[in-house]
Every structure is written in structure tokens, then in C-alpha cells.
Scaffold this motif. Structure first.
Motif, short mmCIF file in Angstrom:
data_model
loop_
_atom_site.label_atom_id
_atom_site.label_comp_id
_atom_site.label_asym_id
_atom_site.label_seq_id
_atom_site.Cartn_x
_atom_site.Cartn_y
_atom_site.Cartn_z
N LYS A 55 -7.73 63.72 81.68
CA LYS A 55 -6.99 62.55 81.22
C LYS A 55 -6.30 62.85 79.89
CE LYS A 55 -8.47 59.83 84.51
NZ LYS A 55 -7.53 59.27 85.53
N THR A 56 -5.27 62.09 79.59
CA THR A 56 -4.56 62.22 78.32
C THR A 56 -4.87 61.01 77.44
OG1 THR A 56 -2.60 61.13 79.22
CG2 THR A 56 -2.69 63.54 79.36
N MET A 57 -4.72 61.22 76.16
CA MET A 57 -4.93 60.12 75.22
C MET A 57 -3.81 59.09 75.36
SD MET A 57 -7.70 60.51 73.52
CE MET A 57 -7.46 59.43 72.11
N GLU A 58 -4.17 57.84 75.25
CA GLU A 58 -3.19 56.77 75.29
C GLU A 58 -3.15 56.08 73.94
OE1 GLU A 58 -3.84 54.07 78.45
OE2 GLU A 58 -4.33 55.64 79.90
N PRO A 59 -1.97 55.63 73.51
CA PRO A 59 -1.89 54.91 72.23
C PRO A 59 -2.53 53.54 72.36
CG PRO A 59 0.21 54.78 73.37
CD PRO A 59 -0.66 55.72 74.18
N PRO A 60 -2.94 52.98 71.25
CA PRO A 60 -3.48 51.62 71.30
C PRO A 60 -2.43 50.64 71.82
CG PRO A 60 -3.91 52.64 69.17
CD PRO A 60 -2.95 53.52 69.90
N LEU A 61 -2.89 49.61 72.47
CA LEU A 61 -1.99 48.55 72.90
C LEU A 61 -1.72 47.66 71.70
CD1 LEU A 61 -3.84 47.67 76.22
CD2 LEU A 61 -2.00 49.33 75.86
N THR A 62 -0.45 47.50 71.37
CA THR A 62 -0.09 46.82 70.14
C THR A 62 0.63 45.51 70.41
OG1 THR A 62 0.13 48.92 68.99
CG2 THR A 62 1.19 47.03 67.97
N THR A 63 0.19 44.47 69.72
CA THR A 63 0.87 43.18 69.75
C THR A 63 1.12 42.75 68.31
OG1 THR A 63 -0.26 42.55 71.78
CG2 THR A 63 0.82 40.79 70.54
N VAL A 64 2.36 42.41 68.01
CA VAL A 64 2.73 41.99 66.66
C VAL A 64 3.03 40.50 66.67
CG1 VAL A 64 4.33 42.32 64.74
CG2 VAL A 64 3.69 44.26 66.17
N TYR A 65 2.41 39.78 65.76
CA TYR A 65 2.65 38.34 65.60
C TYR A 65 3.43 38.15 64.31
CZ TYR A 65 -1.00 37.92 69.15
OH TYR A 65 -1.75 38.04 70.30
N ASN A 66 4.64 37.66 64.40
CA ASN A 66 5.50 37.44 63.24
C ASN A 66 5.72 35.95 63.01
OD1 ASN A 66 6.13 40.05 62.35
ND2 ASN A 66 7.63 40.32 63.99
N ALA A 67 5.83 35.58 61.75
CA ALA A 67 6.20 34.20 61.43
C ALA A 67 7.62 33.94 61.88
CB ALA A 67 6.07 33.95 59.93
N GLN A 68 7.86 32.75 62.39
CA GLN A 68 9.19 32.40 62.85
C GLN A 68 10.17 32.31 61.69
OE1 GLN A 68 8.39 28.77 65.14
NE2 GLN A 68 8.82 29.89 67.01
N SER A 69 11.43 32.50 62.00
CA SER A 69 12.48 32.37 61.00
C SER A 69 12.42 30.99 60.37
CB SER A 69 13.85 32.58 61.66
OG SER A 69 14.88 32.40 60.73
N GLY A 70 12.56 30.95 59.05
CA GLY A 70 12.50 29.68 58.33
C GLY A 70 11.13 29.32 57.79
N TYR A 71 10.13 30.17 58.06
CA TYR A 71 8.79 29.92 57.52
C TYR A 71 8.85 29.91 56.00
CZ TYR A 71 3.85 31.02 56.44
OH TYR A 71 2.57 31.03 55.93
N ARG A 72 8.34 28.87 55.39
CA ARG A 72 8.45 28.71 53.94
C ARG A 72 7.40 29.50 53.16
NH1 ARG A 72 9.95 22.32 52.92
NH2 ARG A 72 12.01 22.38 53.90
N GLY A 73 6.40 30.01 53.84
CA GLY A 73 5.46 30.89 53.19
C GLY A 73 4.14 30.25 52.83
#
Length: 449
Positions: free
Chosen positions: A375-393
Motif C-alpha cells: 500500500k502507499t501512504m495517503e494524505p490526511p483528508l482535509t476540510t477547511v471551515y472559513n468564516a463567510q465574507s462580511g464576518y465582523r470578527g
């Protein structure tokens, strides 16, 4: 039987978090993008809250500007011990402001609902207690206390007052923290076993070499008032304008920056804190007379509780970092990890690839379990959660939390109990560093062991 810490997802009720997690949230497509949303309920009939600022330095000004972005907030008074800041306040926020060098003048005003405390750390306890006793709601910059023995005094005054008190680790109210809390509870990274945090800076301002005004003197600075709760010393503009470098007034890198990381970690994990603390570091570069390190490392043991399994935490802060600045909090579990920022969470999950370690391969042969096709190595499964445009912080949302609690007789996430449990292990890093010793801490009862 399922452990209690597996069950608290049902009761999260997180404002602003993304939709409730389903298995599809951990899709196998690398770099999947999800957006975080802040849902706010605003009314056009908000009661106007009158606020005052005590301590108009950099953070106090930033706090006030953020507070004034909210509807029906009126700044009516500013206190500072330096004339230049009072003049700036008048120019920035209006000539009708009450300006004073005595914060008690502000507390005497019946029309003021809340105060922002942006003073050096060693004034936090006294002004907080005086403000609560005067019937004011309080937004106090972190760390809540200058020393561990001050924590219970503020907690007692807060409970007696019935007022809202929030500590200003603004990342607490971030979308990133809320999403990370949700993901951890859903088992996204399996069982937590390790966490780490890092702050890096490499600039004079970032390393607390703040500019000294040319007119700084006892004529423009109320030096006597400044030292009235500390030891008497001849006028020293460095100790006034660069106070973070001196333990009489500040709390070093741990009190200024580690406390942010503790706040986020404790919110995400529902933890009360560590029970063993150790720190080391040194003054490597900014040799300007300061009394505190510019490189600091902390190590912490978190005990097994109903809220979380036992895990370890490492924190590091570097003011000599040639990469010019990074901040992050990483949580590592048995199935993956999360990098947590205030407006983003990056989730990485183990894809289950076989190991290339030759020792493990030989062991697998011995057990007769190795497969003929390598078998070969597989990269981690990645999910990115970003704040929506206009988020005031996060900073904006932290004040939203504060004002909403005042208007609705509600609560805040970072009350004095939470704030002290975040501040104490940070401040004990300084004790460990100075004593070259491990420090024992009881996070439930909030006392030294």
C-alpha cells in the motif's frame, strides 16, 4: 456505557455554528471548504448603554472603537493618567466627553452602565472590584488578575454585585472556536490526547517596545497615582509606557498571550484547566532592560475528567521569530487534528494508509498479516471551515456577547470563573520559570497544591 463527555454534543446550542454535523461533514474529498456563519438577532429598540473607558492605551482604544460599532452604545467618559491620551480621546470621540485622571470620578456617575478596563494588569483587580461595588458592568482586558491570589476576590465581588463581568480574550467569541468545539464533541478527531499553541512576533512594537512620547514627564503623567498600589520609584517612562516588560505592572508573555490560548482551549474542550505546570525560556534578543523572557515554553498536564480525557498541552511564545508572526492552536486526537484560528478551522483526518516504517512492516510479516500488494501512504483528508465574507470578527462578537447579557440579564462565556481558570495557569508559568520548578494547581477549586 458511553462516557458523559461523549454526550454533551446534544446540549451545545452554539450560536453561529454551522449546521449540525452529519457523516457527510467529514467527506473524503481533500480540501473540502465549508463556510461558517454568524447569525445575530438584532432589535431596533435597543436600550442605549452608556460606557466609559478606564485606561486609554492601545488595547483600551481598540476595545472602545469596537464597542462603538454596536448600535445604541454611547461613550461618555475616559480616564487615563497621561495627558496625551486624554487629548486624543477628545479628538477621536468628541469634546463632550468627561475626561479625568481619577477613575473613581467615573464610578460616581449614576448614568454610566458599564466600564472598559484597559489599564496595566496590576490595576485590574482594584478597579474591577471598585466598579462592581459601584454597580457597573465590567469588560476587563485579559489577564483578569496580576497574581493568582487575586482571583477569588474578583469572583466574590462579581457574585455579590449581580453585574455582568466579561474578560477580554476576544477569541472566545469567535466562529473558529465555536466550530472547533462542535467538531471535537462530534468526534471529528477521535479522542483528544495532545494540544499545542504558538505565538510568534519579530518587531519592536510586537515585542512591547512601544513609542515613548516626547513630552513624557511628571507634568504630563500622574506617576504618583500610577504607583499608588505598587512600590514607590522615581519617574521612569519605560515603566509607564512599556509596562508589559516589568513584573510589577505586567504578567509577561504568559499573561499577555498564553492566556488567549488557554481561553480558547478551555472553551473548546469544556476544561477547567491543567493540574501540573512547567515553563522555561529566556531573554534572547530584546535586551532593553526588561524583566521578562522573550522566548517562553510551557508544558501542562490536563487530568482525565467527565468533560475530556487526559491530555498534554505545550505552548510557546517567541518574540525573536524570523518568520515574522504566526498564531495558532492545534488539537490532536486519535483520528485526526484541528488547526483553530478565530475565523478558520482546518480539520485533518487520518486516511488509513499503511505505514512505510520498515520495523512495522517486518512485524506485520511475522504475524502473517502483510498483504502482497504494498500500500502507499495517503494524505490526511482535509476540510477547511472559513468564516463567510462580511464576518465582523471575534472582537466585535465578544462585545455583542457583553452588551446582550447586560440588556437581557444574561450570562457571558468568559465570566470571572472562566477568566480566572484561564489566567491562573498562564501566571503560574511565570512562577515555574522563576523557581525552575513544577507547579501543582487544583483547577476545580482554583488553588495551588
Amino acid at each position: 456505557m458511553e462516557k458523559p463527555r461523549r454526550l454533551f454534543l446534544k446540549n451545545l446550542g452554539l450560536a453561529g455554528a454551522a449546521a449540525v454535523l452529519t457523516p457527510s461533514a467529514f467527506a473524503k474529498t481533500p480540501e473540502a471548504i465549508n463556510f461558517l456563519e454568524r447569525k445575530t438577532l438584532e432589535s431596533n429598540n435597543l436600550k442605549t448603554l452608556k460606557i466609559a473607558l478606564i485606561g486609554a492605551g492601545g488595547m483600551g482604544v481598540a476595545d472602545t472603537n469596537t464597542a462603538l460599532q454596536h448600535k445604541n452604545i454611547e461613550l461618555v467618559a475616559v480616564c487615563d493618567l497621561y495627558d496625551g491620551r486624554l487629548n486624543d480621546a477628545k479628538n477621536n470621540w468628541g469634546s463632550n466627553l468627561m475626561l479625568t485622571k481619577n477613575y473613581k470620578d467615573i464610578l460616581k456617575r449614576a448614568d454610566i452602565d458599564a466600564v472598559i478596563i484597559g489599564t496595566p494588569d496590576f490595576w485590574h483587580k482594584k478597579i474591577s472590584i471598585d466598579a462592581l461595588n459601584a454597580g457597573k458592568h465590567v469588560y476587563c482586558e485579559k489577564p483578569m488578575v496580576h497574581s493568582v491570589d487575586e482571583g477569588h476576590e474578583i469572583i466574590d465581588a462579581w457574585k455579590k454585585s449581580g453585574k455582568v463581568y466579561i474578560v477580554g480574550s476576544q477569541g472566545m467569541s469567535s466562529l473558529g472556536n465555536e466550530k472547533a468545539k462542535e467538531l471535537l464533541a462530534a468526534g471529528a478527531i477521535g479522542e483528544l490526547n495532545y494540544a499545542e499553541g504558538f505565538w510568534a512576533r519579530n518587531s519592536p512594537l510586537g515585542a512591547w517596545q512601544y513609542p515613548i512620547p516626547k513630552d513624557a514627564s511628571t507634568k504630563t503623567v500622574d506617576w504618583k497615582n500610577y504607583l499608588s498600589i505598587s512600590k514607590d520609584l522615581p519617574f521612569d517612562p519605560l515603566r509607564f509606557f512599556r509596562w508589559r516588560n516589568y513584573l510589577d505592572y505586567g504578567t509577561g508573555m504568559a499573561g499577555d498571550l498564553f492566556v488567549h490560548l488557554f481561553s480558547s482551549l478551555h472553551f473548546i474542550t469544556n476544561s477547567l484547566g491543567p493540574n501540573k505546570i512547567a515553563a522555561m525560556g529566556g531573554l534572547r534578543y530584546w535586551k532593553d532592560g526588561r524583566e521578562v523572557p522573550d522566548v517562553l515554553l510551557g508544558m501542562f498536564d490536563y487530568p482525565d475528567t467527565k468533560e475530556h480525557p487526559a491530555f498534554n498541552l505545550s505552548l510557546r511564545c517567541n518574540f525573536v521569530d524570523g518568520t515574522s508572526g504566526t498564531t495558532y492552536l492545534k488539537l490532536v486526537g486519535s483520528k485526526g487534528s484541528m488547526d483553530v484560528e478565530w475565523d478558520r478551522v482546518t480539520l485533518k483526518r487520518n486516511a488509513g494508509g499503511s505505514s512505510d516504517d520498515p520495523f512495522l512492516a517486518e512485524k506485520a510479516k511475522e504475524e502473517g498479516s502483510i498483504q502482497s500488494d504494498r500500500k502507499t501512504m495517503e494524505p490526511p483528508l482535509t476540510t477547511v471551515y472559513n468564516a463567510q465574507s462580511g464576518y465582523r470578527g471575534a472582537h466585535y462578537d465578544h462585545f455583542a456577547n457583553f452588551f446582550h447579557a447586560i440588556r437581557n440579564n444574561g450570562t457571558v462565556a468568559e465570566d470571572p470563573l472562566f477568566g480566572f481558570r484561564a489566567a491562573a495557569p498562564a501566571l503560574l508559568c511565570n512562577d515555574s520559570y522563576e523557581k525552575n520548578a513544577f507547579i501543582g494547581w487544583d483547577p476545580k477549586n482554583m488553588k495551588l497544591i
